[in-house]
Motif scaffolding. Sequence first.
Motif, PDB file in Angstrom:
ATOM      1  N   LEU A   1       0.820  -1.210   0.000  1.00 31.06           N
ATOM      2  CA  LEU A   1       0.000   0.000   0.000  1.00 31.06           C
ATOM      3  C   LEU A   1       0.855   1.261   0.000  1.00 31.06           C
ATOM      4  O   LEU A   1       0.506   2.259  -0.640  1.00 31.06           O
ATOM      5  N   VAL A   2       1.991   1.232   0.706  1.00 34.85           N
ATOM      6  CA  VAL A   2       2.871   2.397   0.743  1.00 34.85           C
ATOM      7  C   VAL A   2       3.654   2.530  -0.559  1.00 34.85           C
ATOM      8  O   VAL A   2       3.757   3.616  -1.145  1.00 34.85           O
ATOM      9  N   LEU A   3       4.214   1.418  -1.049  1.00 34.40           N
ATOM     10  CA  LEU A   3       5.022   1.468  -2.278  1.00 34.40           C
ATOM     11  C   LEU A   3       4.176   1.834  -3.496  1.00 34.40           C
ATOM     12  O   LEU A   3       4.683   2.432  -4.447  1.00 34.40           O
ATOM     13  N   SER A   4       2.897   1.472  -3.480  1.00 31.60           N
ATOM     14  CA  SER A   4       2.015   1.816  -4.596  1.00 31.60           C
ATOM     15  C   SER A   4       1.431   3.218  -4.443  1.00 31.60           C
ATOM     16  O   SER A   4       0.663   3.665  -5.297  1.00 31.60           O
ATOM     17  N   THR A   5       1.796   3.904  -3.369  1.00 36.27           N
ATOM     18  CA  THR A   5       1.284   5.230  -2.999  1.00 36.27           C
ATOM     19  C   THR A   5      -0.227   5.223  -2.795  1.00 36.27           C
ATOM     20  O   THR A   5      -0.880   6.260  -2.907  1.00 36.27           O
ATOM     21  N   THR A   6      -0.793   4.049  -2.484  1.00 37.56           N
ATOM     22  CA  THR A   6      -2.195   4.003  -2.060  1.00 37.56           C
ATOM     23  C   THR A   6      -2.339   4.705  -0.709  1.00 37.56           C
ATOM     24  O   THR A   6      -3.320   5.411  -0.464  1.00 37.56           O
ATOM     25  N   LEU A   7      -1.369   4.479   0.178  1.00 38.48           N
ATOM     26  CA  LEU A   7      -1.272   5.219   1.430  1.00 38.48           C
ATOM     27  C   LEU A   7      -0.054   6.127   1.352  1.00 38.48           C
ATOM     28  O   LEU A   7       1.029   5.683   0.941  1.00 38.48           O
ATOM     29  N   VAL A   8      -0.219   7.386   1.719  1.00 39.52           N
ATOM     30  CA  VAL A   8       0.872   8.357   1.671  1.00 39.52           C
ATOM     31  C   VAL A   8       0.920   9.116   2.994  1.00 39.52           C
ATOM     32  O   VAL A   8      -0.084   9.176   3.733  1.00 39.52           O
ATOM     33  N   PRO A   9       2.073   9.711   3.349  1.00 37.29           N
ATOM     34  CA  PRO A   9       2.186  10.399   4.636  1.00 37.29           C
ATOM     35  C   PRO A   9       1.088  11.410   4.943  1.00 37.29           C
ATOM     36  O   PRO A   9       0.656  11.500   6.103  1.00 37.29           O
ATOM     37  N   PRO A  10       0.575  12.185   3.963  1.00 36.67           N
ATOM     38  CA  PRO A  10      -0.516  13.110   4.311  1.00 36.67           C
ATOM     39  C   PRO A  10      -1.756  12.418   4.859  1.00 36.67           C
ATOM     40  O   PRO A  10      -2.586  13.071   5.523  1.00 36.67           O
ATOM     41  N   ASP A  11      -1.891  11.097   4.615  1.00 41.25           N
ATOM     42  CA  ASP A  11      -3.032  10.365   5.188  1.00 41.25           C
ATOM     43  C   ASP A  11      -2.986  10.350   6.716  1.00 41.25           C
ATOM     44  O   ASP A  11      -4.003  10.072   7.367  1.00 41.25           O
ATOM     45  N   LEU A  12      -1.825  10.637   7.294  1.00 45.93           N
ATOM     46  CA  LEU A  12      -1.729  10.679   8.759  1.00 45.93           C
ATOM     47  C   LEU A  12      -2.631  11.758   9.356  1.00 45.93           C
ATOM     48  O   LEU A  12      -2.913  11.747  10.549  1.00 45.93           O
ATOM     49  N   ALA A  13      -3.096  12.691   8.509  1.00 49.08           N
ATOM     50  CA  ALA A  13      -4.028  13.723   8.989  1.00 49.08           C
ATOM     51  C   ALA A  13      -5.320  13.103   9.500  1.00 49.08           C
ATOM     52  O   ALA A  13      -6.037  13.733  10.292  1.00 49.08           O
ATOM     53  N   LEU A  14      -5.612  11.871   9.069  1.00 49.78           N
ATOM     54  CA  LEU A  14      -6.798  11.183   9.581  1.00 49.78           C
ATOM     55  C   LEU A  14      -6.696  10.932  11.079  1.00 49.78           C
ATOM     56  O   LEU A  14      -7.706  10.706  11.748  1.00 49.78           O
TER      57      LEU A  14
END
Length: 251
Positions: free
Chosen positions: A233-246
């Motif tokens: 999910l991280v390598l495919s950029t499905t999840l990215v650091p800005p998602d931490l805003a959740l």
Amino acid sequence: MNHETLARGVPRTAPGAVVVLTLTGRVTVGPAEGRAICFGRNRPEVDVCVGETDLRVSRRHGALTRRDGYWWVDNTGRLPIRLPGTRWLFRDEDPIPLPVGYTPLFIRGSRDREHLLELYVAGEDGGQPAVQHGAPTQPPRRWRLTEEERLLLVVLGQRYLLHEASPQPISRQQAAEVLAELRPDANWSVKRVEHMVHDVRARLSAQGVYGLRRDEVGEPVGNALNENLLRELVLSTTLVPPDLALLDPLP
């Protein structure tokens, strides 16, 4: 000092031919059906010698065989062979087909040594793939997640998004507790976390992502399935650091 490598391609050869390179030699074999190349430690009895000074490497550790238009790699040795993408091939497992182009294989030896076997399968042009300097960059394949799945996976994989060294998923219990704080009306529980993560793994596995099933990682499984899921999910950029805003609503 520059060492020979197949990573930069090979001289033009027959389409479908395979080139094999180790520290001790190099062979090129045409794509005739049924052709086979044996590799291992026992130089007099193999076509390609690898790890000849390491007794952890089997005398006949594996083979490449041409069948049905592909070169297949088979493990006949005691130790597994590591392929790209954290994939492992164990003894007596089904052979794996090689893609066109470059593939490195690694055999784990003694004292954490790894012995490299470089392979290159020639494409239709008989050599390197065509250069595409000006072609548009292909975006990574991003996986579709529901809003709740994304929230759960950000909670579970927050250490990956924070770029921690050697990150690990947080525990299911921790994830359920954090989710209960974030969404107190959503009835989060450990069981719900387990089921939702399992559903995402099953969906991605069905679409070709390797390492998300127990039979693909071997026993003991430990945390490997969720680690592989989060890395994908991280390598495919499905999840990215800005998602931490959740997670911002947390105190």
